[in-house]
Design a protein around this motif. Structure first.
Motif, PDB file in Angstrom:
ATOM      1  N   LEU A 185       0.812  -1.206   0.000  1.00  0.00           N
ATOM      2  CA  LEU A 185       0.000   0.000   0.000  1.00  0.00           C
ATOM      3  C   LEU A 185       0.855   1.270   0.000  1.00  0.00           C
ATOM      4  O   LEU A 185       0.488   2.269  -0.613  1.00  0.00           O
ATOM      5  N   VAL A 186       2.003   1.237   0.690  1.00  0.00           N
ATOM      6  CA  VAL A 186       2.911   2.385   0.652  1.00  0.00           C
ATOM      7  C   VAL A 186       3.448   2.585  -0.768  1.00  0.00           C
ATOM      8  O   VAL A 186       3.512   3.702  -1.279  1.00  0.00           O
ATOM      9  N   PHE A 187       3.800   1.481  -1.411  1.00  0.00           N
ATOM     10  CA  PHE A 187       4.285   1.562  -2.786  1.00  0.00           C
ATOM     11  C   PHE A 187       3.178   2.046  -3.733  1.00  0.00           C
ATOM     12  O   PHE A 187       3.431   2.839  -4.648  1.00  0.00           O
ATOM     13  N   ALA A 188       1.933   1.577  -3.495  1.00  0.00           N
ATOM     14  CA  ALA A 188       0.808   2.004  -4.332  1.00  0.00           C
ATOM     15  C   ALA A 188       0.563   3.503  -4.190  1.00  0.00           C
ATOM     16  O   ALA A 188       0.308   4.197  -5.179  1.00  0.00           O
ATOM     17  N   LEU A 189       0.654   4.012  -2.958  1.00  0.00           N
ATOM     18  CA  LEU A 189       0.477   5.445  -2.739  1.00  0.00           C
ATOM     19  C   LEU A 189       1.585   6.234  -3.409  1.00  0.00           C
ATOM     20  O   LEU A 189       1.341   7.277  -4.036  1.00  0.00           O
ATOM     21  N   TYR A 190       2.803   5.736  -3.308  1.00  0.00           N
ATOM     22  CA  TYR A 190       3.967   6.393  -3.929  1.00  0.00           C
ATOM     23  C   TYR A 190       3.776   6.507  -5.445  1.00  0.00           C
ATOM     24  O   TYR A 190       3.945   7.588  -6.036  1.00  0.00           O
ATOM     25  N   MET A 191       3.382   5.403  -6.079  1.00  0.00           N
ATOM     26  CA  MET A 191       3.202   5.405  -7.531  1.00  0.00           C
ATOM     27  C   MET A 191       2.006   6.266  -7.936  1.00  0.00           C
ATOM     28  O   MET A 191       2.054   6.992  -8.936  1.00  0.00           O
ATOM     29  N   SER A 192       0.933   6.195  -7.160  1.00  0.00           N
ATOM     30  CA  SER A 192      -0.276   6.944  -7.513  1.00  0.00           C
ATOM     31  C   SER A 192      -0.036   8.442  -7.462  1.00  0.00           C
ATOM     32  O   SER A 192      -0.489   9.185  -8.339  1.00  0.00           O
ATOM     33  N   VAL A 193       0.650   8.887  -6.418  1.00  0.00           N
ATOM     34  CA  VAL A 193       0.921  10.316  -6.286  1.00  0.00           C
ATOM     35  C   VAL A 193       1.756  10.814  -7.455  1.00  0.00           C
ATOM     36  O   VAL A 193       1.478  11.872  -8.039  1.00  0.00           O
ATOM     37  N   ILE A 194       2.774  10.049  -7.820  1.00  0.00           N
ATOM     38  CA  ILE A 194       3.642  10.468  -8.929  1.00  0.00           C
ATOM     39  C   ILE A 194       2.882  10.457 -10.257  1.00  0.00           C
ATOM     40  O   ILE A 194       2.900  11.425 -11.021  1.00  0.00           O
ATOM     41  N   VAL A 195       2.178   9.352 -10.521  1.00  0.00           N
ATOM     42  CA  VAL A 195       1.500   9.209 -11.814  1.00  0.00           C
ATOM     43  C   VAL A 195       0.347  10.191 -11.948  1.00  0.00           C
ATOM     44  O   VAL A 195       0.261  10.955 -12.917  1.00  0.00           O
ATOM     45  N   TYR A 196      -0.556  10.184 -10.973  1.00  0.00           N
ATOM     46  CA  TYR A 196      -1.754  11.010 -11.097  1.00  0.00           C
ATOM     47  C   TYR A 196      -1.475  12.486 -10.808  1.00  0.00           C
ATOM     48  O   TYR A 196      -2.140  13.361 -11.362  1.00  0.00           O
ATOM     49  N   GLY A 197      -0.531  12.763  -9.916  1.00  0.00           N
ATOM     50  CA  GLY A 197      -0.154  14.152  -9.691  1.00  0.00           C
ATOM     51  C   GLY A 197       0.435  14.773 -10.944  1.00  0.00           C
ATOM     52  O   GLY A 197       0.085  15.894 -11.326  1.00  0.00           O
ATOM     53  N   MET A 198       1.324  14.035 -11.597  1.00  0.00           N
ATOM     54  CA  MET A 198       1.902  14.519 -12.853  1.00  0.00           C
ATOM     55  C   MET A 198       0.831  14.628 -13.940  1.00  0.00           C
ATOM     56  O   MET A 198       0.852  15.550 -14.778  1.00  0.00           O
ATOM     57  N   MET A 199      -0.142  13.714 -13.902  1.00  0.00           N
ATOM     58  CA  MET A 199      -1.220  13.742 -14.893  1.00  0.00           C
ATOM     59  C   MET A 199      -2.038  15.024 -14.769  1.00  0.00           C
ATOM     60  O   MET A 199      -2.443  15.621 -15.775  1.00  0.00           O
ATOM     61  N   ILE A 200      -2.311  15.449 -13.531  1.00  0.00           N
ATOM     62  CA  ILE A 200      -3.067  16.686 -13.310  1.00  0.00           C
ATOM     63  C   ILE A 200      -2.300  17.889 -13.862  1.00  0.00           C
ATOM     64  O   ILE A 200      -2.853  18.738 -14.570  1.00  0.00           O
ATOM     65  N   ALA A 201      -1.012  17.957 -13.528  1.00  0.00           N
ATOM     66  CA  ALA A 201      -0.200  19.083 -13.978  1.00  0.00           C
ATOM     67  C   ALA A 201      -0.115  19.134 -15.502  1.00  0.00           C
ATOM     68  O   ALA A 201      -0.267  20.200 -16.114  1.00  0.00           O
ATOM     69  N   THR A 202       0.115  17.988 -16.140  1.00  0.00           N
ATOM     70  CA  THR A 202       0.224  17.964 -17.601  1.00  0.00           C
ATOM     71  C   THR A 202      -1.116  18.242 -18.263  1.00  0.00           C
ATOM     72  O   THR A 202      -1.168  18.846 -19.340  1.00  0.00           O
TER      73      THR A 202
END
Length: 416
Positions: A185-202
């Motif tokens: 779950l820690v790894f899932a949160l790490y990946m989600s923040v990077i992927v979806y956070g970058m998706m919002i910005a782009t």
């Protein structure tokens, strides 16, 4: 409010229907199914393989070391070689043997050996070394007049039990089950923040570069757009998580009995309490909103895709720092640095959940960390909304944090 939901549905549906989202979801599902069949795959490729054969040249009297190795060999087959060392080495190079083991005795009449293999790194040589060490201990003890029963008593593990005085402390069974779940779950949160956070910005930057933003801000408020996008992409991520959860549950029902408890216990599903899973969802959502709001604010001040990475990279480094700190915390969840970090909003989603999963954390500590995190999200959302309000109207070369100040200044000059 109607305009908010229009932007929300447009962002959500347009993202969910993309080929990238469908393909990535399909790949995740295939990986989940593959993980549950890994034991079968390993057994298919290694189940019928024979132990490697090792050529042995024994220079000791009556070949006593070879006899001792033969009785305790595990994972390989020792075989006496009828020839000299050069011939044996040539046979190893011709792949007739896994390696060559030359046995002899030291001046103290204790075993010593040289292993010749094609590479220095060789698991078979490690097995042989461990068995020769046991033989050496036995022979050294015999020479010293120590009987075998005494040796076994010396090497018997000490009786050591752990009893927790804290009533909220987790049992060994709960810890064994929580370790894998916390890591996943820690790894899932790490990946989600990077992927979806970058998706919002782009996504925001792409709308600015294509001038779509000018149409959107004329039909709805910029702040409403920002939170609609954050919620829509977050819902898209939860949709993907839900698909993965259903796939995992389905595979457990299909393969659970065949795999036994080992794999299921490792990932923590068997012993996961509803409380732990509830906190996992809470911190997952709060962690997403924390970083997604930051990314939305940053993405609004740039109008070129190449500038997004430069501006968002500090956020990614912050997430990476939280992740690596969590990895350290898996082995030392009660460390002072872990305890302190669990109250720092940028680290709380990962670190506090880690503590909850690995330790018995008092309810007031959990409530305090969530309160601090929610307060930080509200503060960041307030600042990000102001940045977004002015940033969406800024065009030209960006990529530096000076644009944030300009966006705030521009936001203050906009009439509500």
């Amino acid at each position: 409010m109607r305009k908010f939901w229009i932007v929300f549905l447009h962002t959500y549906l347009s993202r969910v229907k993309t080929k990238g989202y469908i393909i990535s979801s399909a790949i995740f599902l295939l990986i989940i199914c593959g993980i549950f069949y890994v034991p079968d795959i390993i057994e298919r490729f290694s189940g019928d393989s024979e132990d490697p054969v090792v050529a042995v040249i024994d220079e000791t009297e009556n070949q006593q070391l070879y006899e001792a190795l033969s009785t305790s060999a595990d994972g390989y087959q020792p075989m006496l070689f009828d020839g000299n060392e050069e011939e044996a080495k040539q046979a190893v190079e011709n792949e007739e043997y896994e390696g060559l083991l030359v046995l002899s005795q030291s001046e103290q009449n204790l075993p010593q050996a040289v292993f010749y293999g094609m590479q220095l790194m060789n698991s078979t040589s490690d097995d042989i070394e461990a068995q020769l060490q046991q033989i050496k201990v036995a022979q050294a003890a015999t020479q010293a007049g120590v009987d075998e029963a005494t040796i076994q008593e010396i090497y018997t593990p000490v009786s050591f039990e752990r009893e927790a005085l804290d009533k909220e402390a987790k049992t060994e069974e709960e810890l064994a089950g929580s370790y894998g779940l916390v890591y996943i779950l820690v790894f899932a949160l790490y990946m989600s923040v990077i992927v979806y956070g970058m998706m919002i910005a782009t996504d925001i930057t792409n709308e600015k570069s294509s001038r779509v933003m000018e149409i959107l801000i004329s039909s709805s408020s910029p702040v409403g757009q920002m939170f609609a996008k954050i919620l829509a992409i977050g819902m898209m991520g939860l949709t993907q998580v839900a698909l993965i959860t259903v796939a995992v549950y389905t595979m457990i029902q299909i393969r659970g009995e065949e795999l036994g408890g080992g794999f299921i216990d490792f990932i923590g599903i068997a012993n996961a309490s509803p409380v732990t899973l509830t906190f996992a969802l809470i911190f997952f959502i709060l962690g997403y909103f924390l970083y997604a709001t930051i990314c939305a604010g940053l993405g609004s001040v740039v109008s070129r895709m190449e500038d997004v990475q430069q501006l968002v990279s500090p956020v990614i480094f912050l997430v990476m720092g939280a992740f690596f700190l969590s990895i350290y915390g898996l082995s030392s969840p009660d460390s002072p640095i872990i305890v302190v970090a669990s109250y720092i909003p940028f680290f709380t989603p990962m670190i506090m959940f880690l503590r909850i999963g690995m330790l018995g954390v008092p309810a007031w500590e959990i409530a305090l960390s969530i309160a601090i995190l929610v307060a930080a999200i509200l503060l960041i959302a307030w600042v990000a909304a102001k940045v977004y309000r002015g940033g969406v109207l800024m065009y030209g070369k960006g990529g530096s944090f000076k644009q944030l100040k300009e966006a705030l200044k521009l936001s203050g000059n906009i009439k509500k």
